[in-house]
Enzyme design. Structure first.
Site, PDB file in Angstrom:
ATOM      1  CG  HIS A 126      -2.064   0.937   1.034  1.00 51.61           C
ATOM      2  ND1 HIS A 126      -1.759   2.299   1.349  1.00 51.61           N
ATOM      3  CD2 HIS A 126      -3.438   0.846   0.680  1.00 51.61           C
ATOM      4  CE1 HIS A 126      -3.173   2.945   1.326  1.00 51.61           C
ATOM      5  NE2 HIS A 126      -3.832   2.192   0.766  1.00 51.61           N
ATOM      6  CD  GLU A 166      -5.192   1.445  -3.117  1.00 50.87           C
ATOM      7  OE1 GLU A 166      -6.598   0.944  -3.105  1.00 50.87           O
ATOM      8  OE2 GLU A 166      -4.657   1.955  -2.467  1.00 50.87           O
TER       9      GLU A 166
END
Ligand code: PGA
Length: 225
Positions: free
Chosen positions: A93, A150
């Site tokens: 992430h 993302e």
């Protein structure tokens, strides 16, 4: 086709808050055709696993050690997660890259560990480092992953990426990993989830997953389509 909907609570919630979330979510969304995965903090995994057993909800984690069990103080290994009923694990992430200085090589090691015990890695990527990240994985590993596109500029701020750009990113990622499902993550909410799911295999949701009622609305919104 069933979509993958992942709730990323990040570093939020205590045990009682997590238990209440599960109870409220299941009241608001007692069934779905979608695949819905909760990724709480490590400290909440056992309580959430207990709260969702015998339901359609699945358990994920937000990170995993790049090493197996051993002398790695503070690290949680892939088989320790699997032992708790975890089936998916988010890796790479952007918040881990930004605040914990993770590199693509670190993330590749985490993916190898996860796959070695049968966990499905949810590999977060942005452009342009997606190519570098995916090039570190074998075709066999890629086939066992889920990719989450993302874009950094869309995370946690309400500025979701336009659907056309997401669609192009999915096409690009599929040239690198033809068999791998691709999700979108970045300010997805109950109003926008359906349009993103037209061009992806699902979504990774942060802010709009923190309130059970909002995330139930998001899952339910998709069922109407
Ligand atoms: P957001 O977070 O939904 O709050 O933008 C998404 C993510 O970080 O995966």
């Amino acid at each position: 086709m069933s979509k993958l909907l992942i709730a990323n609570w990040k570093s939020h919630k205590t045990i009682s808050a997590a238990q209440n979330w599960c109870a409220e979510f299941l009241r608001e969304c007692p069934s779905t055709e979608q695949t819905v995965i909760l990724t709480p903090s490590y400290t909440l995994l056992s309580a959430v696993q207990e709260a969702i057993q015998d339901t359609f909800l699945l358990l994920g984690a937000q990170d995993v050690s790049p090493y197996p069990q051993g002398a790695y103080t503070g690290a949680i290994s892939a088989d320790q997660l699997s032992d708790l009923g975890v089936q998916y694990v988010i890796v790479g992430h952007s918040e881990r890259r930004q605040h914990f200085h993770e590199t693509s090589a670190d993330v590749a090691r985490k993916i190898t560990q996860a796959i070695s015990v049968g966990l499905t890695p949810v590999v977060c990527v942005d452009m342009p480092y997606a190519d570098e990240q995916l090039s570190l994985l074998s075709a066999a590993e890629l086939a066992k992953c889920v990719i989450a596109y993302e874009p950094l500029e869309s995370i946690g701020n309400g500025n979701a990426m336009d659907v056309g750009t997401v669609k192009n990113a999915v096409v690009h990622l599929h040239t690198l990993a033809p068999e791998t499902p691709v999700l979108y993550g970045g300010s997805v909410d109950p109003e926008s989830v359906a349009e993103y799911c037209l061009v992806t295999d699902g979504v990774l949701v942060g802010t709009a997953s923190l309130e059970a009622a909002t995330f139930a609305k998001l899952v339910n919104a998709l069922q109407l389509h």
